[in-house]
Design a protein around this motif. Structure first.
Motif, PDB file in Angstrom:
ATOM      1  N   ARG A   1       5.994   2.564  -0.807  1.00  0.00           N
ATOM      2  CA  ARG A   1       5.109   1.402  -0.780  1.00  0.00           C
ATOM      3  C   ARG A   1       5.541   0.471   0.337  1.00  0.00           C
ATOM      4  O   ARG A   1       6.733   0.186   0.504  1.00  0.00           O
ATOM      5  CB  ARG A   1       5.113   0.684  -2.131  1.00  0.00           C
TER       6      ARG A   1
ATOM      7  N   GLN B   1       0.846  -1.187   0.000  1.00  0.00           N
ATOM      8  CA  GLN B   1       0.000   0.000   0.000  1.00  0.00           C
ATOM      9  C   GLN B   1       0.885   1.241   0.000  1.00  0.00           C
ATOM     10  O   GLN B   1       2.036   1.214   0.443  1.00  0.00           O
ATOM     11  CB  GLN B   1      -0.938  -0.006   1.200  1.00  0.00           C
ATOM     12  N   THR B   2       0.311   2.327  -0.493  1.00  0.00           N
ATOM     13  CA  THR B   2       1.097   3.530  -0.777  1.00  0.00           C
ATOM     14  C   THR B   2       0.851   4.631   0.230  1.00  0.00           C
ATOM     15  O   THR B   2      -0.272   4.844   0.682  1.00  0.00           O
ATOM     16  CB  THR B   2       0.754   4.047  -2.186  1.00  0.00           C
TER      17      THR B   2
END
Length: 245
Positions: free
Chosen positions: A161, A77-78
């Motif tokens: 990330r 996830q960013t």
């Protein structure tokens, strides 16, 4: 704000942190923006940051956009780290160092998969564990990454990330960031970003508020706001300095 030799690192970092967290210290800032292409690998001896006329950190920073929940074994996830040069001179050779602290002190480097984007591509971070069980993530990138450059009065956004392995421990985690300007075997601590708090949960647990963005800020979590202080007192950021060497 100079990070002197290794033996003096802890005392210097402690003094810096006390200065920037004292009443009246400037709040974290950062509006984002596009990172311009980096020049060729700069001379470490010629790296510079700011105009040297202000005792405050020359780089304002904040962590934003991250999810409130990470699922073990899930995809990366960013989130974003915004950097803003508050001075009238360019800052070069900037390497973020992110410190992860979990309540149970059970996290290990093998539990995290993390990379960042920079001109030239994506680079994995170097992960180390301190004797206080924090995880230190250094944005070194090897010889292919000379560090970020931020022009006078300019800003850029670093895309990060992060993912956790299927066997990662569950619970709350806080991420704090320090910004280090590499200068050969030495460096300057030139900025910091407040705590990004999130939880690590299993794939089948209740989603809860997983869709909400995680909170950031110095007051979000007592031990999160002191993570860099604890690392400074124990020499934990020395790991970051060693990786950059």
């Amino acid at each position: 704000m100079r990070l002197r030799k290794a033996l003096a690192l802890s005392a210097v970092l402690s003094g810096v942190l006390l200065a920037v967290t004292a009443p009246g210290a400037a709040a974290d800032i950062g509006t984002g923006g596009g990172a311009r292409p980096a020049p060729a690998l700069p001379s470490r001896a010629q790296a510079s940051c700011g105009d040297g006329k202000n005792t405050a950190f020359p780089i304002g920073a904040r962590i934003r956009g991250g999810p409130a929940v990470y699922r073990t074994g899930g995809g990366a996830q960013t989130w974003f780290l915004d950097l803003t040069n508050t001075t009238g001179s360019a800052c070069t050779a900037i390497h973020p160092v992110v410190v992860f602290t979990d309540k149970a002190h059970a996290l290990r480097p093998a539990h995290l998969r993390m990379e960042f984007e920079a001109p030239g591509g994506s680079f994995p971070v170097s992960l180390e564990r301190t004797d206080r069980d924090e995880i230190v993530a250094v944005f070194d990138g090897g010889d292919a990454f000379p560090g970020f450059s931020v022009g006078a009065g300019g800003s850029l956004t670093v895309k990060v990330r992060l993912a956790f392995s299927p066997d990662a421990p569950h619970g709350e985690v806080v991420a704090d960031a320090a910004l280090v300007q590499r200068k050969g075997d030495d460096g300057d601590w030139v900025g910091e970003a407040g705590g990004y708090r999130f939880s690590v949960e299993g794939p089948d647990e209740e989603a809860g508020e997983a869709g909400a963005l995680a909170h950031t800020g110095h007051r979000e979590w007592a031990y999160g706001s002191a993570a860099l202080a604890a690392l400074a007192a124990g020499g934990g950021l020395l790991l970051g300095a060693r990786r950059l060497r």
